[in-house]
Design a protein around this motif. Structure first.
Motif, PDB file in Angstrom:
ATOM      1  N   LEU A 154       0.856  -1.180   0.000  1.00 45.33           N
ATOM      2  CA  LEU A 154       0.000   0.000   0.000  1.00 45.33           C
ATOM      3  C   LEU A 154       0.892   1.230   0.000  1.00 45.33           C
ATOM      4  O   LEU A 154       1.719   1.402   0.888  1.00 45.33           O
ATOM      5  CB  LEU A 154      -0.886   0.030   1.254  1.00 45.33           C
ATOM      6  CG  LEU A 154      -1.706  -1.221   1.591  1.00 45.33           C
ATOM      7  CD1 LEU A 154      -2.545  -0.971   2.840  1.00 45.33           C
ATOM      8  CD2 LEU A 154      -2.595  -1.636   0.438  1.00 45.33           C
ATOM      9  N   ASN A 155       0.730   2.060  -1.018  1.00 43.41           N
ATOM     10  CA  ASN A 155       1.485   3.306  -1.098  1.00 43.41           C
ATOM     11  C   ASN A 155       0.502   4.441  -0.813  1.00 43.41           C
ATOM     12  O   ASN A 155      -0.394   4.707  -1.604  1.00 43.41           O
ATOM     13  CB  ASN A 155       2.104   3.443  -2.494  1.00 43.41           C
ATOM     14  CG  ASN A 155       3.179   4.516  -2.524  1.00 43.41           C
ATOM     15  OD1 ASN A 155       3.423   5.184  -1.519  1.00 43.41           O
ATOM     16  ND2 ASN A 155       3.800   4.694  -3.670  1.00 43.41           N
ATOM     17  N   ILE A 156       0.669   5.069   0.358  1.00 50.82           N
ATOM     18  CA  ILE A 156      -0.331   6.047   0.813  1.00 50.82           C
ATOM     19  C   ILE A 156       0.253   7.451   0.710  1.00 50.82           C
ATOM     20  O   ILE A 156       1.275   7.756   1.316  1.00 50.82           O
ATOM     21  CB  ILE A 156      -0.734   5.776   2.275  1.00 50.82           C
ATOM     22  CG1 ILE A 156      -0.965   4.273   2.511  1.00 50.82           C
ATOM     23  CG2 ILE A 156      -1.982   6.552   2.641  1.00 50.82           C
ATOM     24  CD1 ILE A 156      -0.808   3.850   3.941  1.00 50.82           C
ATOM     25  N   THR A 157      -0.403   8.289  -0.105  1.00 56.41           N
ATOM     26  CA  THR A 157       0.022   9.685  -0.238  1.00 56.41           C
ATOM     27  C   THR A 157      -1.210  10.570  -0.244  1.00 56.41           C
ATOM     28  O   THR A 157      -2.009  10.505  -1.178  1.00 56.41           O
ATOM     29  CB  THR A 157       0.804   9.909  -1.549  1.00 56.41           C
ATOM     30  OG1 THR A 157       0.026   9.379  -2.628  1.00 56.41           O
ATOM     31  CG2 THR A 157       2.151   9.228  -1.546  1.00 56.41           C
ATOM     32  N   GLY A 158      -1.367  11.353   0.794  1.00 51.80           N
ATOM     33  CA  GLY A 158      -2.479  12.325   0.851  1.00 51.80           C
ATOM     34  C   GLY A 158      -3.832  11.670   0.683  1.00 51.80           C
ATOM     35  O   GLY A 158      -4.253  10.872   1.505  1.00 51.80           O
ATOM     36  N   SER A 159      -4.506  11.985  -0.410  1.00 51.66           N
ATOM     37  CA  SER A 159      -5.860  11.461  -0.604  1.00 51.66           C
ATOM     38  C   SER A 159      -5.885  10.305  -1.601  1.00 51.66           C
ATOM     39  O   SER A 159      -6.930   9.974  -2.148  1.00 51.66           O
ATOM     40  CB  SER A 159      -6.789  12.575  -1.084  1.00 51.66           C
ATOM     41  OG  SER A 159      -6.301  13.085  -2.315  1.00 51.66           O
ATOM     42  N   GLU A 160      -4.706   9.723  -1.882  1.00 53.54           N
ATOM     43  CA  GLU A 160      -4.665   8.597  -2.827  1.00 53.54           C
ATOM     44  C   GLU A 160      -3.953   7.397  -2.214  1.00 53.54           C
ATOM     45  O   GLU A 160      -2.925   7.516  -1.555  1.00 53.54           O
ATOM     46  CB  GLU A 160      -3.938   9.012  -4.115  1.00 53.54           C
ATOM     47  CG  GLU A 160      -4.021   7.923  -5.178  1.00 53.54           C
ATOM     48  CD  GLU A 160      -3.401   8.361  -6.502  1.00 53.54           C
ATOM     49  OE1 GLU A 160      -4.158   8.844  -7.357  1.00 53.54           O
ATOM     50  OE2 GLU A 160      -2.176   8.220  -6.653  1.00 53.54           O
ATOM     51  N   LEU A 161      -4.571   6.241  -2.433  1.00 49.92           N
ATOM     52  CA  LEU A 161      -3.996   4.979  -1.984  1.00 49.92           C
ATOM     53  C   LEU A 161      -3.724   4.130  -3.217  1.00 49.92           C
ATOM     54  O   LEU A 161      -4.616   3.910  -4.029  1.00 49.92           O
ATOM     55  CB  LEU A 161      -4.982   4.265  -1.049  1.00 49.92           C
ATOM     56  CG  LEU A 161      -4.676   2.809  -0.704  1.00 49.92           C
ATOM     57  CD1 LEU A 161      -3.376   2.698   0.080  1.00 49.92           C
ATOM     58  CD2 LEU A 161      -5.818   2.202   0.108  1.00 49.92           C
ATOM     59  N   GLN A 162      -2.478   3.701  -3.368  1.00 53.05           N
ATOM     60  CA  GLN A 162      -2.137   2.839  -4.501  1.00 53.05           C
ATOM     61  C   GLN A 162      -1.829   1.438  -3.972  1.00 53.05           C
ATOM     62  O   GLN A 162      -1.066   1.272  -3.027  1.00 53.05           O
ATOM     63  CB  GLN A 162      -0.916   3.395  -5.232  1.00 53.05           C
ATOM     64  CG  GLN A 162      -0.661   2.659  -6.538  1.00 53.05           C
ATOM     65  CD  GLN A 162       0.348   3.399  -7.423  1.00 53.05           C
ATOM     66  OE1 GLN A 162       0.754   4.516  -7.103  1.00 53.05           O
ATOM     67  NE2 GLN A 162       0.743   2.784  -8.516  1.00 53.05           N
ATOM     68  N   LEU A 163      -2.452   0.439  -4.574  1.00 53.99           N
ATOM     69  CA  LEU A 163      -2.209  -0.955  -4.202  1.00 53.99           C
ATOM     70  C   LEU A 163      -1.389  -1.604  -5.304  1.00 53.99           C
ATOM     71  O   LEU A 163      -1.691  -1.432  -6.500  1.00 53.99           O
ATOM     72  CB  LEU A 163      -3.521  -1.724  -4.036  1.00 53.99           C
ATOM     73  CG  LEU A 163      -4.480  -1.265  -2.940  1.00 53.99           C
ATOM     74  CD1 LEU A 163      -5.415  -0.182  -3.442  1.00 53.99           C
ATOM     75  CD2 LEU A 163      -5.307  -2.437  -2.436  1.00 53.99           C
ATOM     76  N   ALA A 164      -0.353  -2.325  -4.918  1.00 55.30           N
ATOM     77  CA  ALA A 164       0.502  -2.974  -5.918  1.00 55.30           C
ATOM     78  C   ALA A 164       0.877  -4.375  -5.453  1.00 55.30           C
ATOM     79  O   ALA A 164       1.142  -4.609  -4.282  1.00 55.30           O
ATOM     80  CB  ALA A 164       1.770  -2.147  -6.143  1.00 55.30           C
ATOM     81  N   ALA A 165       0.885  -5.308  -6.408  1.00 56.72           N
ATOM     82  CA  ALA A 165       1.315  -6.679  -6.100  1.00 56.72           C
ATOM     83  C   ALA A 165       2.086  -7.209  -7.286  1.00 56.72           C
ATOM     84  O   ALA A 165       1.795  -6.868  -8.434  1.00 56.72           O
ATOM     85  CB  ALA A 165       0.108  -7.563  -5.824  1.00 56.72           C
TER      86      ALA A 165
END
Length: 243
Positions: A154-165
């Protein structure tokens, strides 16, 4: 206690019990009773669930561990209604009486680990997400994760969450972005997606809050709306990020 209170307590904790017979204490649900209520705890050392009911009054402070299998049978045998059931116990057995039905099982004779020391008290960063959107995104992205770790970053920055696998062995990779509300420093942290998906299932609210501190410390998951007389806390250990 009400039958529904016991069934809910089992449903919200049983999935986190361990299947490792070398750690018998963790293969059941730990019941803690006192005059303030009932608390059920389950852990497999990678995740932990603590569920409290404050309207259940117990005559004295006590604790015992109930094995997983009898709890599975019990929740299937009693109705999810406000009908009263009677729970009693001695040093070796648990007894549940519902109408003319009586059930008993042996308790696990072992010491439950001191779970309180594992729950972090200072997790200053708060990530709030829509539960269904987050669970759906995890399901889609986890298809591309390594099958032994189910790791999703989970890459969390401000109002955006990015999920990567990614699964390096098969050169698979999956990414997804979603909106979130986050109060804290930008962070990248990895979890077992299977654990998170299961936890989202038992968190009965539209949104969940994940409390974090660093990428190497446990995250705490809580539903944003609490039911009356109930309190649910779930903890999940992070995985080492694949660099």
């Amino acid at each position: 206690m009400a039958a529904s209170a016991l069934v809910t307590a089992i449903n919200k904790t049983i999935f986190a019990t361990s299947t490792d017979d070398l750690r018998p204490a963790m293969t059941g649900v730990f019941f803690e009773l006192d005059k303030k209520g009932l608390q059920c705890v389950a852990t497999d050392a990678h995740r932990l669930v603590r569920y409290k009911r404050t309207e259940v009054k117990c005559p004295k402070s006590d604790s015992f561990i109930v094995p997983r299998k009898p709890l599975s049978l019990l929740k299937a045998a009693i109705p999810v209604t406000d009908e009263e059931i009677t729970v009693s116990y001695n040093n070796n057995h648990l007894f549940v009486k519902h109408g003319s039905t009586q059930m008993s099982c042996r308790l696990i004779d072992a010491r439950f680990p001191d779970y309180k020391v594992v729950i972090p008290t200072e997790n200053p960063y708060r990530l709030t997400v829509n539960k269904n959107d987050f669970q759906s995104a995890l399901r889609r992205v986890s298809v591309f994760s390594n099958k032994s770790t189910n790791q999703v970053a989970l890459n969390i920055t401000g109002s955006e969450l990015q999920l990567a696998a990614q699964d390096v062995d098969f050169s698979f990779e999956g990414n997804e972005r979603m909106k979130c509300s986050y109060d804290g420093e930008d962070m990248m942290i990895a979890f077992n997606a299977k654990f998170l998906i299961e936890m989202m299932t038992v968190a009965e609210s539209d949104e969940v809050t994940i409390e974090l501190s660093t990428p190497t410390k446990a995250g705490i998951i809580k539903p944003t709306e609490k039911e009356e007389n109930e309190e649910l806390l779930m903890l999940v250990m992070p995985l080492m990020l694949n660099q």
